[in-house]
Design a protein around this motif. Structure first.
Motif, short mmCIF file in Angstrom:
data_model
loop_
_atom_site.label_atom_id
_atom_site.label_comp_id
_atom_site.label_asym_id
_atom_site.label_seq_id
_atom_site.Cartn_x
_atom_site.Cartn_y
_atom_site.Cartn_z
N PHE A 1 0.81 -1.22 0.00
CA PHE A 1 0.00 0.00 0.00
C PHE A 1 0.84 1.26 0.00
O PHE A 1 0.32 2.35 -0.22
CB PHE A 1 -1.08 0.00 1.08
CG PHE A 1 -0.63 -0.13 2.50
CD1 PHE A 1 -0.51 0.97 3.31
CD2 PHE A 1 -0.39 -1.38 3.05
CE1 PHE A 1 -0.14 0.85 4.64
CE2 PHE A 1 -0.03 -1.52 4.37
CZ PHE A 1 0.11 -0.40 5.17
N ALA A 2 2.14 1.13 0.14
CA ALA A 2 3.06 2.26 -0.07
C ALA A 2 4.46 1.69 -0.28
O ALA A 2 5.01 1.05 0.61
CB ALA A 2 3.04 3.22 1.10
N GLU A 3 5.00 1.90 -1.46
CA GLU A 3 6.41 1.61 -1.72
C GLU A 3 7.08 2.94 -1.99
O GLU A 3 6.59 3.75 -2.77
CB GLU A 3 6.57 0.72 -2.96
CG GLU A 3 6.18 -0.72 -2.73
CD GLU A 3 6.53 -1.59 -3.91
OE1 GLU A 3 7.58 -2.27 -3.84
OE2 GLU A 3 5.77 -1.60 -4.89
N VAL B 1 -3.11 4.62 4.13
CA VAL B 1 -4.27 3.83 4.50
C VAL B 1 -4.65 2.91 3.34
O VAL B 1 -4.68 3.34 2.19
CB VAL B 1 -5.48 4.73 4.85
CG1 VAL B 1 -6.73 3.91 5.11
CG2 VAL B 1 -5.15 5.61 6.05
N VAL B 2 -4.96 1.66 3.69
CA VAL B 2 -5.58 0.76 2.73
C VAL B 2 -6.88 0.26 3.35
O VAL B 2 -6.90 -0.16 4.51
CB VAL B 2 -4.67 -0.41 2.32
CG1 VAL B 2 -4.21 -1.24 3.50
CG2 VAL B 2 -5.35 -1.31 1.29
N VAL B 3 -7.97 0.40 2.60
CA VAL B 3 -9.26 -0.14 3.01
C VAL B 3 -9.55 -1.30 2.07
O VAL B 3 -9.59 -1.13 0.85
CB VAL B 3 -10.38 0.92 2.94
CG1 VAL B 3 -11.73 0.29 3.27
CG2 VAL B 3 -10.07 2.07 3.89
N TRP B 4 -9.72 -2.47 2.65
CA TRP B 4 -9.85 -3.71 1.91
C TRP B 4 -11.25 -4.26 2.12
O TRP B 4 -11.65 -4.54 3.25
CB TRP B 4 -8.78 -4.66 2.40
CG TRP B 4 -8.81 -6.05 1.95
CD1 TRP B 4 -9.40 -6.58 0.84
CD2 TRP B 4 -8.18 -7.14 2.61
NE1 TRP B 4 -9.17 -7.93 0.77
CE2 TRP B 4 -8.42 -8.31 1.85
CE3 TRP B 4 -7.42 -7.26 3.78
CZ2 TRP B 4 -7.94 -9.56 2.21
CZ3 TRP B 4 -6.94 -8.50 4.13
CH2 TRP B 4 -7.19 -9.62 3.36
N GLN B 5 -11.99 -4.38 1.03
CA GLN B 5 -13.31 -4.98 1.04
C GLN B 5 -13.31 -6.11 0.02
O GLN B 5 -12.47 -6.11 -0.89
CB GLN B 5 -14.37 -3.94 0.67
CG GLN B 5 -14.45 -2.80 1.65
CD GLN B 5 -15.39 -1.70 1.17
OE1 GLN B 5 -15.65 -1.54 -0.01
NE2 GLN B 5 -15.90 -0.94 2.12
N PRO B 6 -14.23 -7.07 0.11
CA PRO B 6 -14.25 -8.14 -0.88
C PRO B 6 -14.32 -7.56 -2.31
O PRO B 6 -15.23 -6.83 -2.64
CB PRO B 6 -15.52 -8.92 -0.55
CG PRO B 6 -15.74 -8.65 0.91
CD PRO B 6 -15.28 -7.23 1.12
N GLY B 7 -13.29 -7.84 -3.10
CA GLY B 7 -13.24 -7.38 -4.48
C GLY B 7 -12.63 -6.02 -4.71
O GLY B 7 -12.45 -5.61 -5.86
N THR B 8 -12.28 -5.27 -3.63
CA THR B 8 -11.83 -3.89 -3.81
C THR B 8 -10.76 -3.49 -2.78
O THR B 8 -10.88 -3.81 -1.59
CB THR B 8 -13.01 -2.91 -3.65
OG1 THR B 8 -14.00 -3.22 -4.61
CG2 THR B 8 -12.57 -1.47 -3.85
N PHE B 9 -9.77 -2.76 -3.26
CA PHE B 9 -8.82 -2.07 -2.40
C PHE B 9 -8.90 -0.58 -2.71
O PHE B 9 -8.92 -0.18 -3.87
CB PHE B 9 -7.38 -2.53 -2.66
CG PHE B 9 -7.09 -3.91 -2.16
CD1 PHE B 9 -6.82 -4.13 -0.82
CD2 PHE B 9 -7.09 -4.98 -3.02
CE1 PHE B 9 -6.56 -5.40 -0.35
CE2 PHE B 9 -6.83 -6.26 -2.57
CZ PHE B 9 -6.56 -6.47 -1.22
N THR B 10 -8.92 0.24 -1.66
CA THR B 10 -8.83 1.69 -1.81
C THR B 10 -7.65 2.15 -0.97
O THR B 10 -7.60 1.89 0.24
CB THR B 10 -10.12 2.39 -1.34
OG1 THR B 10 -11.22 1.87 -2.10
CG2 THR B 10 -10.02 3.90 -1.53
N ILE B 11 -6.70 2.80 -1.62
CA ILE B 11 -5.49 3.26 -0.95
C ILE B 11 -5.47 4.78 -0.97
O ILE B 11 -5.72 5.40 -2.01
CB ILE B 11 -4.23 2.68 -1.63
CG1 ILE B 11 -4.24 1.15 -1.47
CG2 ILE B 11 -2.96 3.30 -1.07
CD1 ILE B 11 -3.16 0.44 -2.22
N SER B 12 -5.19 5.37 0.19
CA SER B 12 -5.10 6.83 0.27
C SER B 12 -3.84 7.23 1.02
O SER B 12 -3.31 6.48 1.83
CB SER B 12 -6.35 7.41 0.94
OG SER B 12 -6.46 6.94 2.26
#
Length: 190
Positions: free
Chosen positions: A77-79, A125-136
């Motif tokens: 989620f962050a490199e 931040v990574v928000v992980w839901q079934p089928g989806t990742f949202t990174i901010s």
């Protein structure tokens, strides 16, 4: 380190080095399937190539979908690469079904480039839901990936518990360590 030592990489590869890296991980201590992970970190203040920091999630059963990486997934989620010190690059690793890739719907958009505050702390931040990742980063969404893995039915391969790892290492490739790389280097975690 003061003197070279032998380092083993894999089953049979060993080499001499004078450099060490560090990692903090929750492996065998904490993992979760889905949810929110957040890390607030300050990077080493290096503007020359040679350092790489990664904030990532890794599956508790890395062989669940095969023994070849990244069959069972990995979420960077962050490199951060010191040669590109004003940004981070998130990358969602899995066997991408390229026939399903659609930028308009964020389907299989596995990576991005996100600006950071170089001299200070940043929130990743990574928000992980079934089928989806949202990174901010710092409250701004920089990557949404509605993943479709080749040969798997969503939410696979991201349908198991993952643990968190925070890594400070030397860079490779175009960000490889040189004699100009300032050491020691430390990533501060708040």
């Amino acid at each position: 380190e003061a003197a070279p030592f032998s380092c083993t990489s894999g089953q049979s590869n060993s080499f001499a080095t004078q450099y060490t890296a560090g990692m903090v991980t929750s492996k065998a201590k904490f993992s979760q399937e889905y949810g929110r992970f957040e890390v607030r970190a300050k990077l080493p203040q290096s503007i020359v190539k040679g350092l790489q920091e990664t904030l990532w999630l890794y599956p508790t059963n890395a062989g669940l979908y095969g023994s070849t990486w990244p069959q069972s997934g990995e979420v960077d989620f962050a490199e951060m690469y010191s040669v590109q010190h004003g940004r981070v690059v998130p990358y969602i690793h899995y066997p991408v079904d390229t026939t399903a890739t659609k930028k308009a719907t964020h389907t299989n958009t596995v990576t991005a480039s996100c600006p950071i505050t170089f001299a200070g702390f940043n929130s990743y931040v990574v928000v992980w839901q079934p089928g989806t990742f949202t990174i901010s980063v710092n409250g701004t969404t920089c990557l949404i990936d509605n993943y479709v893995a080749q040969g798997l039915t969503p939410p696979a391969p991201f349908d198991q518990r993952f643990f968190i790892a925070l890594t400070q290492a030397l860079g490779t490739g175009t960000d490889a360590f040189t004699q100009k790389t300032k050491l020691p280097a430390t990533t501060q975690i708040d």
